[in-house]
Write a protein that holds these residues in place. Structure first.
Motif, PDB file in Angstrom:
ATOM      1  N   UNK A 134       2.536  14.200 -15.393  1.00 36.72           N
ATOM      2  CA  UNK A 134       1.284  14.074 -16.146  1.00 36.72           C
ATOM      3  C   UNK A 134       1.537  14.186 -17.646  1.00 36.72           C
ATOM      4  N   UNK A 135       2.582  14.898 -18.022  1.00 36.52           N
ATOM      5  CA  UNK A 135       2.910  15.077 -19.437  1.00 36.52           C
ATOM      6  C   UNK A 135       4.097  14.209 -19.861  1.00 36.52           C
ATOM      7  N   UNK A 178       3.891   5.936  -5.472  1.00 33.81           N
ATOM      8  CA  UNK A 178       3.865   5.927  -6.941  1.00 33.81           C
ATOM      9  C   UNK A 178       2.720   6.789  -7.479  1.00 33.81           C
ATOM     10  N   UNK A 179       1.556   6.679  -6.881  1.00 35.06           N
ATOM     11  CA  UNK A 179       0.399   7.470  -7.329  1.00 35.06           C
ATOM     12  C   UNK A 179       0.651   8.959  -7.156  1.00 35.06           C
ATOM     13  N   UNK A 180       1.287   9.357  -6.061  1.00 35.80           N
ATOM     14  CA  UNK A 180       1.599  10.784  -5.854  1.00 35.80           C
ATOM     15  C   UNK A 180       2.597  11.290  -6.890  1.00 35.80           C
ATOM     16  N   UNK A 188       0.822  -1.201   0.000  1.00 42.32           N
ATOM     17  CA  UNK A 188       0.000   0.000   0.000  1.00 42.32           C
ATOM     18  C   UNK A 188       0.861   1.257   0.000  1.00 42.32           C
ATOM     19  N   UNK A 189       1.925   1.275   0.783  1.00 41.73           N
ATOM     20  CA  UNK A 189       2.790   2.444   0.868  1.00 41.73           C
ATOM     21  C   UNK A 189       3.490   2.701  -0.474  1.00 41.73           C
TER      22      UNK A 189
END
Length: 191
Positions: free
Chosen positions: A136-137, A126-128, A120-121
């Motif tokens: 994002x680009x 990774x998501x952050x 989970x950590x």
């Protein structure tokens, strides 16, 4: 694998309603009762579908008949496996497959907990990162650049759907007959 998973999902449902050590075998029997007919019917339908394709013309020329016989054997054996070995293992090894209790977990629960790290950590970090402004680009562009050679190569090939020409053994009697028919009747490519 789908047949066995179907049995295991039914077993989990039955075990959730039939808790107690004395109810374990009843849960296995009920799971087989609920899933056995579905597995058998699905297996028979798949077997008949494969049997029907065995009689298509020209399959010997391209070696497809042997492949279909192998698929048919695999389907039948998977069905038999799911109807016999899977419930037998579940009934014979309750200490391995049962969830156990919170104070005394089963061997399977203990093994999977030990082998499964807490990720989970890692995925939160990774998501952050991946959803922050520069990535994002950058991430989609990097993926596209990495795939660009493969995309370019995919557009360099001309489709040839003449399966008999590509896959056939040109020495067989079936192929020779096919070639004579194609030349005599000007059939063109067979798709």
């Amino acid at each position: 694998a789908d047949y066995a998973l179907f049995f295991w999902s039914r077993f989990a449902e039955e075990r959730a309603t039939k808790r107690g050590a004395d109810q374990y075998k009843v849960a296995v029997e009920e799971a087989l009762l609920r899933s056995g007919a579905v597995i058998a019917v699905s297996n028979v339908v798949m077997a008949f579908a494969l049997c029907g394709t065995l009689f298509f013309p020209g399959l010997n020329a391209s070696g497809q008949r042997a492949f279909l016989i192998e698929c048919l054997s695999g389907v039948v054996l998977a069905g038999l496996y799911s109807l016999t070995l899977t419930p037998t293992l579940a009934a014979a090894l309750p200490s391995l497959f049962d969830e156990g209790s919170p104070t005394s977990p089963s061997q399977w629960s203990a093994w999977t907990t030990a082998l499964r790290p807490d990720t989970k950590k890692i995925w939160t970090i990774w998501a952050r990162i991946i959803t922050s402004k520069p990535w994002l680009f950058v991430a989609p562009v990097a993926v596209f650049v990495g795939l660009a050679p493969f995309i370019w190569a995919a557009f360099q090939f001309e489709a040839n759907l003449d399966v008999l020409e590509i896959c056939a053994n040109h020495e067989t009697a079936e192929y020779q007959a096919y070639r004579q028919m194609r030349e005599h009747f000007n059939l063109g490519k067979v798709v």
